[in-house]
Write an enzyme that holds these catalytic residues in place. Structure first.
Site, PDB file in Angstrom:
ATOM      1  N   GLU A   1      89.987  11.821  21.440  1.00  0.00           N
ATOM      2  CA  GLU A   1      89.678  10.643  20.619  1.00  0.00           C
ATOM      3  C   GLU A   1      90.939  10.074  19.979  1.00  0.00           C
ATOM      4  OE1 GLU A   1      86.657   9.250  20.657  1.00  0.00           O
ATOM      5  OE2 GLU A   1      86.260  10.829  22.121  1.00  0.00           O
TER       6      GLU A   1
ATOM      7  N   TRP B   1      92.554   8.060  22.673  1.00  0.00           N
ATOM      8  CA  TRP B   1      91.900   6.757  22.820  1.00  0.00           C
ATOM      9  C   TRP B   1      92.445   5.783  21.770  1.00  0.00           C
ATOM     10  CZ3 TRP B   1      89.294   4.179  26.302  1.00  0.00           C
ATOM     11  CH2 TRP B   1      88.533   4.844  27.266  1.00  0.00           C
TER      12      TRP B   1
ATOM     13  N   ASN C   1      80.216   7.163  16.065  1.00  0.00           N
ATOM     14  CA  ASN C   1      80.727   6.483  17.252  1.00  0.00           C
ATOM     15  C   ASN C   1      79.674   6.290  18.337  1.00  0.00           C
ATOM     16  OD1 ASN C   1      83.048   5.317  18.683  1.00  0.00           O
ATOM     17  ND2 ASN C   1      82.699   6.982  20.118  1.00  0.00           N
TER      18      ASN C   1
ATOM     19  N   TRP D   1      84.500  -2.742  21.316  1.00  0.00           N
ATOM     20  CA  TRP D   1      83.602  -3.843  21.655  1.00  0.00           C
ATOM     21  C   TRP D   1      83.820  -4.323  23.088  1.00  0.00           C
ATOM     22  CZ3 TRP D   1      79.221  -5.748  19.947  1.00  0.00           C
ATOM     23  CH2 TRP D   1      78.793  -5.346  18.670  1.00  0.00           C
TER      24      TRP D   1
END
Length: 479
Positions: free
Chosen positions: A278, A281, A345, A386
């Site tokens: 994570e 990312w 998340n 998004w």
């Protein structure tokens, strides 16, 4: 005596702060610090009022920590970044600053501001800039041809190799100055920005953030893979608000994780590696933003998706924002966001998919709404998430991957514990029926004060697929 000025921005900490540490290396230098609030600029960036409050409270804490080290923190408020440049120029002249220190930011307006600062001030003083908000600086992880990766997995592979070869040690907080500057307490007034209560879930201060990091890495991270997708369980680190404004650094996260789990890079199926993933990312999205600044301007990465014809459905958008869609897991998640400024998340993925793929509403409405509410608002992570859900970004979910909000709820909140915590109207619905409460109500002739689904998922899925396929066909015809 030389004067060093540290310009704080999204790095509100004294520990592992490269600009601050460098400014303090010369024990004979006078070190001062400054923070410039720009409320009108924040408004343009859709900053959540609760995040502004979080910044303000951490600014007060930072001022005390700097004071203990003999470093005064000056404060100024102006409207825009352009105004801050003019003020900073005058301030450095007044304080007879020899060197300005600051940590880089990757967003386009911030990059342009810093370029203008360098242009305006470099003739009169030295400027030292540092890459501090990332484990590795943008542009340092590239393909064999020197380009930024567009796919996450090969980026991660190259990133971890480079990280192993890099000095990622955390820096200690600077010692108190031997020649402390004469006491100066710039009163930090509340920002000219709406204030919002942030509750008790995210205590203020570096020590609170470090305690949370230590506890998570020591006690919870081994279960991270199994628990991270279950919103009813406190299975994530909840460090994102602190990372977003720089109360804690990614190096501190990585080093604490490595201290507690020294073999995390070898045990890639473990929870420690899962959480490191994570963090990578986060790096990926920031590196993308630095490489393609158009992402800062709400532009899709995949060109042909510009042609998707979104629905103009303000009532549906409002229902989504308020958590009144008739899909329990979506509504519970949105109510959690509205009440706390934070969202699990997995839930971010569910609600964003619902807005884009069920309601066929432009993802940018969701991106902006999230930023206006999130305590951990971060342009790169928010935009990346998004665009992943909307199938408009690099290495995003393919457009034909459409979450079913009902089955997502059944899978990740099977007993409805999270739903019932945030949607009290469904308190009497049995857990086996919680994900389709109206079916239960009709069967038992009960009335529940909860909206019916605002859209049929099966039909919406077909409409969304048709909209994306039509946009793709039009783009191909134009080539």
């Amino acid at each position: 005596m030389t004067t060093h000025l540290v310009w704080f921005r999204n790095d509100l900490r004294v520990t592992d702060n490269r600009a601050l540490s460098a400014a303090c290396e010369d024990v004979d230098a006078k070190v001062i610090a400054v923070f410039i609030a720009t409320p009108k600029q924040w408004h343009r960036h859709d900053m959540a009022p609760r995040q502004a409050t979080f910044i303000y409270q951490h600014l007060l804490a930072l001022q005390e920590m700097l004071k203990e080290r003999g470093i005064p923190l000056y404060y100024h408020q102006c409207d825009l970044f352009s105004d801050s440049i003019n003020w900073l120029k005058k301030f450095t002249e007044e304080q007879q600053v020899d060197t300005l220190y600051y940590n880089n930011q990757v967003e386009i307006n911030e990059v342009e501001r810093d370029a203008e600062v360098d242009k305006s001030l470099s003739a009169k003083l030295q400027i030292q800039r540092f890459d501090d908000s990332l484990l590795l600086p943008p542009g340092s992880v590239t393909t064999g041809s020197g380009e930024m990766y567009k796919v996450y997995t090969p980026f991660r592979r190259a990133f971890l190799q480079r990280l192993n070869e890099s000095d990622s040690r955390s820096l200690p907080a600077p010692h108190a100055r031997k020649k402390a500057h004469k006491a100066h307490d710039d009163r930090i007034e509340p920002f000219d920005y709406p204030q919002q209560d942030i509750g008790d879930d995210f205590p203020i201060g570096e020590e609170a953030a470090r305690d949370r990091l230590r506890r998570f890495c020591r006690e919870n991270v081994e279960d991270y893979i199994e628990q991270r997708d279950l919103p009813a369980i406190d299975g994530t680190s909840t460090l994102s608000p602190y990372l977003a404004i720089g109360v804690i650094s990614p190096r501190q996260c990585f080093n604490r994780l490595r201290t507690e789990h020294p073999h995390l890079l070898e045990k890639t199926d473990g929870g420690a590696f899962g959480w490191l993933n994570e963090l990578v990312w986060r790096e990926f999205y920031r590196h993308l933003l630095a490489t393609w600044p158009s992402l800062c301007k709400h532009q899709p990465f995949v060109e042909w998706t510009k042609g998707v014809r979104w629905r103009d459905a303000p009532d549906d958008l409002k229902a989504w924002q308020q958590g009144k869609t008739g899909y329990p897991i979506v509504d519970a998640a949105m109510r959690q966001l509205n009440a706390t400024g934070w969202m699990h998340n997995r839930l971010r993925m569910i609600v964003s998919s619902f807005l884009v793929k069920d309601l066929l509403i432009d993802w940018r409405h969701g991106e902006r709404y999230f930023m206006s509410q999130l305590l951990d608002g971060d342009l790169a992570a928010n935009n990346g998430g998004w665009q992943w859900s909307a199938s408009t970004g690099t290495d995003s979910a393919p457009y034909f991957r459409i979450f079913n909000p009902t089955t997502q709820g059944e899978r990740f909140d099977k007993q409805g514990k999270f739903i019932k915590a945030w949607v009290p109207e469904l308190a009497e619905v049995p857990e086996k029926d919680i994900h389709q409460p109206h079916r239960w109500a009709e069967k038992h002739r009960r009335v529940i004060d909860y909206p019916r689904p605002i859209i049929d998922h099966a039909r919406a899925r077909k409409d969304t697929l048709a909209a994306f396929e039509a946009a793709k066909s039009r783009a191909q015809a134009e080539d």
